[in-house]
Design an enzyme around this catalytic site. Structure first.
Site, PDB file in Angstrom:
ATOM      1  N   CYS A   1       3.171   7.692 -10.550  1.00 23.13           N
ATOM      2  CA  CYS A   1       3.118   8.577  -9.227  1.00 23.13           C
ATOM      3  C   CYS A   1       3.748  10.124  -8.890  1.00 23.13           C
ATOM      4  O   CYS A   1       3.884  10.421  -8.187  1.00 23.13           O
ATOM      5  CB  CYS A   1       3.103   7.110  -7.246  1.00 23.13           C
ATOM      6  SG  CYS A   1       1.533   6.701  -7.986  1.00 23.13           S
TER       7      CYS A   1
ATOM      8  N   CYS B   1       6.294   4.026  -8.232  1.00 23.41           N
ATOM      9  CA  CYS B   1       5.758   4.456  -8.976  1.00 23.41           C
ATOM     10  C   CYS B   1       5.864   4.785 -10.131  1.00 23.41           C
ATOM     11  O   CYS B   1       6.143   6.299  -9.381  1.00 23.41           O
ATOM     12  CB  CYS B   1       3.840   4.012  -8.744  1.00 23.41           C
ATOM     13  SG  CYS B   1       3.482   4.366 -10.175  1.00 23.41           S
TER      14      CYS B   1
END
Length: 152
Positions: free
Chosen positions: A74, A71
Site C-alpha cells: 500500500c 501495509c
C-alpha cells in the site's frame, strides 16, 4: 532580552516543526481524496439505500484504494496514486479508504487482502483488483475508463 529572543526562536522552530510533522494517522496532502464510510456513502455509493444495485454517485470515473498504513505494498502504491490523481485532475477521482479505520467498508466489499482497488467507470459495472499494479497498468485502466466515459 537575549533569553526572550532565544525563547522566541525556539518557539518559532517548534511551531514550524509541528506544522510539518506527519504521523501515520495524518495522510499527506495530495490529489487523492481520503474517505470515511459516511463520505463513501455520500460521494461514491450508498450501499444501505441501494443494497442490491451499485448506483455510483460521482460525475466522473473513480478508483477507490482500500489500504492500511502498515501495509508495505500500500505504501508503494500510494505515491503512484498521488501522481495519477494530479496527472488526471478534473477527469477522475482517486479515493483512499483505510480498512482499519473503516471496517464497515472493508466488510461490505469483502476486502481480504490489501491493497484492493475498486475501479468505477461511468455507466458500467465496477470491478476490483487485488495488489499494487504498476503506474503504466493503472494508466491503461484509467485511459480505458475515460474512453468509455466519453463514448469512444
Amino acid at each position: 532580552m537575549r533569553l526572550k529572543l532565544f525563547l522566541s526562536g525556539i518557539l518559532s522552530l517548534t511551531i514550524a516543526a509541528g506544522a510539518f510533522a506527519q504521523t501515520e494517522d495524518q495522510p499527506k496532502q495530495s490529489g487523492t481524496i481520503y474517505l470515511t464510510t459516511q463520505d463513501f456513502k455520500e460521494k461514491v455509493y450508498d450501499y444501505v439505500k441501494y443494497p442490491d444495485e451499485f448506483k455510483y454517485k460521482g460525475d466522473k470515473p473513480a478508483i477507490v484504494d482500500f489500504y492500511a498504513v502498515w501495509c508495505g505494498p500500500c505504501k508503494k502504491l500510494s505515491p503512484v496514486l498521488d501522481e495519477l490523481a494530479k496527472e488526471y485532475a478534473g477527469r477522475i477521482y482517486i479515493y483512499k479508504a483505510d480498512v482499519d479505520k473503516e471496517p464497515e467498508l472493508a466488510r461490505k466489499f469483502s476486502i481480504r487482502s490489501i491493497p484492493t482497488l475498486l475501479f468505477i467507470p461511468e455507466g458500467s459495472e465496477p470491478s476490483m483488483s487485488v495488489g499494487a499494479p504498476s503506474k503504466a497498468e493503472l494508466k491503461k485502466i484509467i485511459d480505458k475508463m475515460l474512453d468509455t466515459a466519453s463514448g469512444q
